[in-house]
Design an enzyme around this catalytic site. Sequence first.
Site, PDB file in Angstrom:
ATOM      1  N   ASP A  92       0.857  -1.169   0.000  1.00 36.61           N
ATOM      2  CA  ASP A  92       0.000   0.000   0.000  1.00 36.61           C
ATOM      3  C   ASP A  92       0.902   1.231   0.000  1.00 36.61           C
ATOM      4  O   ASP A  92       2.040   1.187   0.459  1.00 36.61           O
ATOM      5  CB  ASP A  92      -0.934  -0.020   1.221  1.00 36.61           C
ATOM      6  CG  ASP A  92      -2.092   0.954   1.023  1.00 36.61           C
ATOM      7  OD1 ASP A  92      -2.938   1.028   1.901  1.00 36.61           O
ATOM      8  OD2 ASP A  92      -2.115   1.646  -0.023  1.00 36.61           O
ATOM      9  N   ASP A 145      -2.862   8.117  -2.791  1.00 38.68           N
ATOM     10  CA  ASP A 145      -4.184   8.759  -2.886  1.00 38.68           C
ATOM     11  C   ASP A 145      -4.497   9.496  -1.598  1.00 38.68           C
ATOM     12  O   ASP A 145      -3.844   9.305  -0.572  1.00 38.68           O
ATOM     13  CB  ASP A 145      -5.257   7.693  -3.131  1.00 38.68           C
ATOM     14  CG  ASP A 145      -5.269   6.658  -2.011  1.00 38.68           C
ATOM     15  OD1 ASP A 145      -6.331   6.106  -1.731  1.00 38.68           O
ATOM     16  OD2 ASP A 145      -4.192   6.407  -1.416  1.00 38.68           O
ATOM     17  N   ASP A 263      -8.158  -7.250   1.248  1.00 40.25           N
ATOM     18  CA  ASP A 263      -7.193  -7.454   2.338  1.00 40.25           C
ATOM     19  C   ASP A 263      -7.823  -7.005   3.648  1.00 40.25           C
ATOM     20  O   ASP A 263      -8.738  -6.160   3.633  1.00 40.25           O
ATOM     21  CB  ASP A 263      -5.939  -6.590   2.097  1.00 40.25           C
ATOM     22  CG  ASP A 263      -6.207  -5.121   2.435  1.00 40.25           C
ATOM     23  OD1 ASP A 263      -6.795  -4.412   1.604  1.00 40.25           O
ATOM     24  OD2 ASP A 263      -5.877  -4.709   3.579  1.00 40.25           O
ATOM     25  N   CYS A 301     -13.550 -27.029  11.016  1.00 40.22           N
ATOM     26  CA  CYS A 301     -12.271 -26.486  10.523  1.00 40.22           C
ATOM     27  C   CYS A 301     -11.206 -27.569  10.622  1.00 40.22           C
ATOM     28  O   CYS A 301     -11.123 -28.282  11.632  1.00 40.22           O
ATOM     29  CB  CYS A 301     -11.865 -25.278  11.382  1.00 40.22           C
ATOM     30  SG  CYS A 301     -10.257 -24.586  10.922  1.00 40.22           S
ATOM     31  N   CYS A 303      -7.861 -26.918  10.378  1.00 41.48           N
ATOM     32  CA  CYS A 303      -6.531 -26.303  10.558  1.00 41.48           C
ATOM     33  C   CYS A 303      -5.797 -27.008  11.703  1.00 41.48           C
ATOM     34  O   CYS A 303      -6.387 -27.718  12.512  1.00 41.48           O
ATOM     35  CB  CYS A 303      -6.655 -24.794  10.833  1.00 41.48           C
ATOM     36  SG  CYS A 303      -6.957 -24.334  12.543  1.00 41.48           S
ATOM     37  N   CYS A 306      -7.229 -26.429  15.214  1.00 44.80           N
ATOM     38  CA  CYS A 306      -8.487 -27.144  15.492  1.00 44.80           C
ATOM     39  C   CYS A 306      -8.286 -28.651  15.570  1.00 44.80           C
ATOM     40  O   CYS A 306      -9.059 -29.351  16.230  1.00 44.80           O
ATOM     41  CB  CYS A 306      -9.532 -26.792  14.434  1.00 44.80           C
ATOM     42  SG  CYS A 306     -10.096 -25.093  14.582  1.00 44.80           S
ATOM     43  N   HIS A 332      -5.493 -19.689  13.143  1.00 47.79           N
ATOM     44  CA  HIS A 332      -6.820 -20.239  12.799  1.00 47.79           C
ATOM     45  C   HIS A 332      -7.631 -19.243  11.953  1.00 47.79           C
ATOM     46  O   HIS A 332      -8.266 -19.599  10.961  1.00 47.79           O
ATOM     47  CB  HIS A 332      -7.605 -20.587  14.081  1.00 47.79           C
ATOM     48  CG  HIS A 332      -9.065 -20.799  13.819  1.00 47.79           C
ATOM     49  ND1 HIS A 332      -9.587 -21.973  13.312  1.00 47.79           N
ATOM     50  CD2 HIS A 332     -10.112 -19.939  13.926  1.00 47.79           C
ATOM     51  CE1 HIS A 332     -10.891 -21.836  13.145  1.00 47.79           C
ATOM     52  NE2 HIS A 332     -11.246 -20.617  13.504  1.00 47.79           N
TER      53      HIS A 332
END
Length: 367
Positions: A92, A145, A263, A301, A303, A306, A332
């Site tokens: 950015d 900007d 994002d 989940c 992951c 988990c 997570h």
Amino acid sequence: MVKFTVTKKDPVTSARTGKLETKHGVFETPVFMPVGTNATVKGLWQEQLKELGARIILGNAFHLYLKPGLEVIRSFGGLHSFMNWNNSILTDSGGFQVFSLKDKKVLDEGVLFKSPIDGSKIMMTPELSMEIQMTLGSDIAMAFDECVAPELDRTYAQESVERTTRWAEKCLAYHDRSQALFGIVQGAFYKDLREKSAREITAMDFDGFAVGGLSVGEPFEVTRDILEFTTKLLPEDKPRYLMGIGTPDMIIMAVENGIDMFDCVLPTRMGRHGTALTWSGKINLKAARHKFSKEPIDPECNCKVCRSYSKGYIYHLFSRDELLGKMMLSYHNVHFLLDFTDRLRNAIREERFLEFKELCTRKQLIK
Ligand SMILES: CNc1nc2cc3c(cc2[nH]1)N=C(N)NC3
């Protein structure tokens, strides 16, 4: 440069899938980009981001210019080698960060402000923002900007759109195109100013276009209305990026309106404060009701957190303010949003977008 191709359009809505190629790899869109402001996605190692499937992360020109500074980044040969990340990076421009500072002066050549680190006076100009991002060597740079507070009156919003357009021209004039460069459309919540900004910015030779100045606390319906209006004014064949969003309801709404990239700091910020994203909504792991729970954060989940740790254990970690609790929830939550976006992409590819949206509504993931 980036190469972008639309690979599938939803027959009913403006949702689409695409493929985006940078010199650090190819990835599919819609894509969620974890935010790594200071050359780190807070609480996660680069290897963990890789295993979670993150293909592009965000860096920030403003923060990295202040610390570690261009001399250090240059000596490492750019941000990728500095942080040892060899997938894609979007940086950015500092527009949003500078405008979040309280004592700043907006001038035609740029923004004069005091460094929040050492109080020194800095003039952030479109040219300096380009110089920083070229030195960082990110795959995608953002134009500099002016982000205005939405409550500012229309007169100022109009002046601000004109300034953002002039600064966009200066960015293009200065940039060496060693990386892709995206323009940013502003205009607050005024449709005529959004139209003016979109017309002026898309007339310039940018590689992609972002919609800025939304999801700054306004009602969901306002975001959706302005986004739907603005996105229709952006070219179909270039990537469209909605800056700063990342909850399931905002992602679904953005993608339904033809957004390809987004994002958000939320997954790691919420993670550090004990909130977990799950397929049945958010849960607060600091709540005592989890004290004896042997269950994972989210049974749906898969992951690593988990699969291996209970809510009772994570509750304990937060009750002792342990680092590991914050790291586990960050891990997570980033997994959740990357997985959510994967499933969303598959739904578009299989012409099941509205079905997926319906499923998320039933699960109260979205309004
Ligand atoms: C709500 N979060 C958020 N909104 C943004 C809006 C912008 C941005 C970053 C943001 N993050 N960066 C810019 N350079 N301009 C617009």
